[in-house]
Scaffold this active site. Sequence first.
Site, PDB file in Angstrom:
ATOM      1  N   GLU A  88       0.811  -1.213   0.000  1.00 40.99           N
ATOM      2  CA  GLU A  88       0.000   0.000   0.000  1.00 40.99           C
ATOM      3  C   GLU A  88       0.846   1.265   0.000  1.00 40.99           C
ATOM      4  O   GLU A  88       2.013   1.264   0.382  1.00 40.99           O
ATOM      5  CB  GLU A  88      -0.925  -0.004   1.223  1.00 40.99           C
ATOM      6  CG  GLU A  88      -0.187  -0.251   2.511  1.00 40.99           C
ATOM      7  CD  GLU A  88      -1.117  -0.720   3.622  1.00 40.99           C
ATOM      8  OE1 GLU A  88      -2.226  -1.207   3.335  1.00 40.99           O
ATOM      9  OE2 GLU A  88      -0.722  -0.587   4.780  1.00 40.99           O
ATOM     10  N   CYS A 334      -0.446   2.177   8.843  1.00 36.78           N
ATOM     11  CA  CYS A 334       0.438   1.161   8.306  1.00 36.78           C
ATOM     12  C   CYS A 334      -0.187  -0.240   8.275  1.00 36.78           C
ATOM     13  O   CYS A 334      -0.505  -0.812   9.308  1.00 36.78           O
ATOM     14  CB  CYS A 334       1.651   1.155   9.224  1.00 36.78           C
ATOM     15  SG  CYS A 334       3.074   0.503   8.478  1.00 36.78           S
TER      16      CYS A 334
END
Length: 346
Positions: A88, A334
């Site tokens: 990501e 995260c």
Amino acid sequence: MKILQEYSLSELKEYLDTLNVKRFRAEQIFGFASNYVEIDQMSNIPLELRETLKQEFTSTPVKIHSEFKSKDGTIKFLFELFDGNIVEGVLMKYKYGNTLCISTQVGCGMGCSFCASGIDGKVRNLLAGEMIGEVLAINKYLGGGLKDKRQITNIVLMGSGEPLDNFDNVVKFIQRISDPQTINISERNISLSTCGIAPKIRKLADLDLSITLTISLHATTDDKRQTIMKIANAYSLADLFEALQYYYKKTKRRIVFEYILSRGNVSQADARRIASLCKGMMVHVNMIPINKTPNSPLVPASKEKVTEFFEELKARGISATTRRTLGADIDGACGQLRRRILSELQ
Ligand code: SAH
């Protein structure tokens, strides 16, 4: 399969020499690759040469798999890698420009208790070219090009993964992405965030880069740090700060600390310990509100405690700011989004 963007212009020229191709083609190909154009789409390159290149190279190593837009303008991207893995990236828009947070590994082997990226461990390192791909794909997504058409102004290596556990690829990434002949993002606009692998910090210091080193500190005693970050068992705070003092002496660059605001961890004593550990260095403390992740043992600190902590840092001459929480509605933290999507795909 090799990634075209890992080559510098002169390396590409040398490669084309081996094919007996005229050197001006190198500049054309290099320009296309820097603009993240697929080899098939390199319109003024002869078909035969494109076919030859395609057998060995890709120029689009990561593809945007999906995007999630937050109300605050932050966009989270999932990138698909050539082997089907997903990482990501997060695009944050600030007044001064666009910052892209990228991943350096698939998953993470560091196992910090509050972080979603480490829950299933490290899958693999990202190649330098894949990290370059993350940046170039988003630059293109924003309609950007090179030089004055560049859309990405800043990069933070703060997505999933531990950059210093993927040292050579990350250094190569920094060198290629800051190359004035490509997208030219200056080292000063690149931040590398690490959980604190002390010997690698020394190794990085010796390279004399002008990037900003960011340390995930999160606790001020070894005991406490060991309960939330496995790396603290390998390197004590004394080891870590010895390496940081070395880094600071070598680079003279201000060091940034990330500090999660969790209950039991933000007292005046914590602020005093930070001040004493940082003696002699120019530092900044980034105070981070916790993003809730599965299994995290951390609970947010009270407002009063945060103020006490902040005031004590200030009194000791340490600048500190609270990080804006961007993208909370899109699993901005995260590893969060990748986990949710992977579990939905299963
Ligand atoms: N491995 C590197 C970079 C990835 S983590 C490092 O440890 O620094 C990037 C930052 O996000 C770190 O400061 C990390 O502590 C923070 N972070 C991870 N999970 C978080 C959470 N749940 N809430 C707030 N910050 C988090």
